[in-house]
Structure formats: C-alpha cells, structure tokens
Design an enzyme around this catalytic site. Structure first.
Site, PDB file in Angstrom:
ATOM      1  N   GLY A  12      38.970 -27.676 -31.004  1.00  0.00           N
ATOM      2  CA  GLY A  12      39.672 -26.790 -31.922  1.00  0.00           C
ATOM      3  C   GLY A  12      38.809 -25.637 -32.391  1.00  0.00           C
ATOM      4  O   GLY A  12      38.934 -25.185 -33.528  1.00  0.00           O
ATOM      5  N   LEU A  41      42.113 -27.031 -21.715  1.00  0.00           N
ATOM      6  CA  LEU A  41      42.126 -28.477 -21.915  1.00  0.00           C
ATOM      7  C   LEU A  41      43.193 -28.843 -22.940  1.00  0.00           C
ATOM      8  O   LEU A  41      43.066 -28.511 -24.123  1.00  0.00           O
ATOM      9  CB  LEU A  41      40.763 -28.976 -22.392  1.00  0.00           C
ATOM     10  N   SER A 109      42.637 -34.853 -43.892  1.00  0.00           N
ATOM     11  CA  SER A 109      43.306 -34.024 -44.881  1.00  0.00           C
ATOM     12  C   SER A 109      43.489 -34.818 -46.163  1.00  0.00           C
ATOM     13  O   SER A 109      43.634 -36.046 -46.135  1.00  0.00           O
ATOM     14  CB  SER A 109      44.668 -33.566 -44.355  1.00  0.00           C
ATOM     15  N   TYR A 138      52.520 -36.178 -40.811  1.00  0.00           N
ATOM     16  CA  TYR A 138      51.170 -35.649 -40.605  1.00  0.00           C
ATOM     17  C   TYR A 138      50.136 -36.538 -41.276  1.00  0.00           C
ATOM     18  O   TYR A 138      49.091 -36.850 -40.687  1.00  0.00           O
ATOM     19  CB  TYR A 138      51.100 -34.227 -41.169  1.00  0.00           C
TER      20      TYR A 138
END
Length: 324
Positions: A12, A41, A109, A138
C-alpha cells in the site's frame, strides 16, 4: 532486529499511510524497500501474493494496504469493505509466514472498538461490546487481522505486530466528495465553497460527536517506531492475546470545533450549518495511548498545524484531486 540493509516490503505504498511510512523509512536510512502497485500485484489474489513473497523474501512487511472510506462509503459498499480487507490480510500474512518472514506490522483502525467503549479507549476494550453499525464490516475485517497476527505468533513463533491508529489525515489522502473521511471531505467542501463565494457550508450531522485526529507523518513515525522495537521491549508492553497498540494523540475535539478550525485554515468566511438528518456515527472516539507512550513515542503535530500542511498539499495537487 532489523538493520539498515534489511529488505522491507511496504504494502500500500501509494496510499496516504503507506507513502508516509516509505518516506519515514527513507529518512531513517532504510533504502532496501520493496513496493508494488495494485496493477503489479493484486493482494486479493492468493497465488500471486505467494509468488511475490517467494521471489522477494522480505525480512519485514508493513501491511498498510486496505480498502478504506468514510461513513457513506462503508454504508454503500459493506461487502467490498469486509471481503477485500479480509483477502488482503489473509493473503499477505499467510505468504509472509510461508516465505519465512519473521517481522510484520499490521495497520488497523480505531473502529475495532465497541461503539460505546469507555473513553479513552484502551486496548483491552476489544471485543467487549457492539460495534458501530455504519462501519461494522470494515471493523470486523480489522479485528480479524489482529487475531490473525496473534495466532501466527502463538502457533508459529512469529513476531507479527499490530497498531491501531485513530482518525488519520494528511498528504495523499482521498478527497472524494462522498467516499472520503471527514477531514478531506470537509477540506474539499470548504475550499470549493470559498472559490465559489458561497455564503454557507453545510456539515453532516449535529457537530456534537468528538473525534481524535492524527497527522499521517506522526502515524508513520509511530508505526516505524513500533516495527523497530526489540522483541523483548515489545512483549514487555503487550500480551499474547492483546498484542495491538493504540496510536493517537490522546486529544479530541467536536466535529463543530473541527469545522471552525477548517474554515479558518482554508480561509472560508461564510457561515456554518449542520445537517442533523445525516448520521453522526460513534458519539466519541478517543484513544488511550498510555501503552505507546510507555514504549517511547508520542505525537508532535497538532491539529491546526497538520491541517495547514494538508491544505498546502491539497492546493498544490488540486487538479489531480478534482479528477476523483
């Protein structure tokens, strides 16, 4: 222990957090970094991820890749948010283990904590109550990532660590008017209202919820700090079944206070109003950062200074941002 010659894969690396972590590692002298774009990828493809790890054999991994968004995006695409994040986590952690990679840092998170968790939220609040419904898929994926790392540590003796950031903002954020988080969405709205000469900006919700915000450069510094801690120090401040570490400022403000600060930073001189028909989300989200401070790190960028830095970047990249 990692050395300056260690190979570190940052998953990322083009996102807000990943790019900041790359900058931080370069600043510290780590130049043997491995990165791949999504086109090169696809982290949701298990075979491709394993082939990549078998070829590169990184010494450490920073898993900053994720599908992220604000309340609107989480409400609109819940299946995408849980599935894509689960696939990325499972594929990267599994491939890291099978390629012999001993060190991994997973980025989660603050939404992993219950909606009504005692404030400030301590690490041991995990799995003690009901999650906020607007981003539950999430959050479940991120909780699974924490437990995945803990399980590989327990069963295979790996050193896979997890950090849980509060609300992040900064350069390279997603400024989409609907699918972004509160600071970039608000910054874009105020900026465009200023250019049009609007008399008013409408802010979603009542303005009463309290939020904590951390500049992405501070998040990068904290992440690298945790990654580079010697194993004895890290284990002395965590537990096998409670290994994640909160990352934040320990300071929060209301959304209304944020909006007024944003107006000042952007230079919008009109009035503010609040659309109370829109959801507020969790009433308060403040992180207990005692554990992180005990490990020798605390934030350095206050909210207004961080917003000024972010707005300067936004103005320099406004043409690119408007393509979203």
């Amino acid at each position: 222990m990692l050395s300056l010659n260690s190979t570190i894969y940052v998953a990322g690396h083009r996102g807000m957090v990943g790019s900041a972590i790359v900058r931080r590692l370069h600043t510290l002298g780590y130049h043997n970094l491995v990165v791949r774009t999504h086109a090169e990828l696809n982290l949701c493809n298990q075979a491709d991820v394993q082939a990549f790890f078998d070829a590169e054999k990184p010494d450490a991994v920073v898993l900053a890749a994720a599908k992220v968004g604000g309340i609107h995006a989480n409400n609109t695409y819940p299946a995408d948010f849980i599935m894509d994040n689960l696939l990325m986590e499972c594929n990267v952690v599994r491939a890291a283990h099978h390629s012999g990679c001993q060190h991994l840092l997973f980025l989660g998170s603050s939404c992993i904590y219950p909606k009504l968790a005692p404030q400030p939220m301590r690490e041991d609040a995990l799995l003690t109550g009901i999650l906020e419904s607007t981003n539950e898929p999430y959050a479940v994926a991120k909780i699974a990532g924490i437990k995945l790392c803990e399980s590989y540590n327990r069963q295979h003796g790996r050193d896979y660590r997890s950090v849980m950031p509060t609300n992040l903002y900064g350069e390279n954020d997603n400024f989409h008017p609907d699918n972004s988080h509160v600071i970039p969405a608000m910054m874009r709205r105020f900026h465009e209202a200023k250019l049009r000469g609007d008399a008013e900006v409408v802010v979603w919700g009542t303005g009463k919820p309290m939020r904590e915000f951390l500049h992405v450069d501070d998040m990068a510094a904290a992440s690298v700090h945790v990654l580079l801690l010697d194993e004895a120090t890290y284990k002395a401040n965590t537990q096998p079944m409670l290994s994640h570490i909160n990352v934040g400022t320990g300071v929060d403000c209301t959304i209304a206070e944020l909006a007024h600060t944003m107006a000042r930073v952007v230079g919008f001189e009109g009035r503010l109003s609040f659309d109370t028909t829109k959801p507020d989300g969790t009433p308060r989200k403040l992180m207990d950062v005692t554990r992180l401070k005990s490990l020798g790190w605390q934030y350095t960028i206050n909210l207004e200074d961080g917003l000024k830095r972010t707005y300067a970047w936004y103005q320099q990249n406004v043409d690119q941002v408007r393509q979203l």
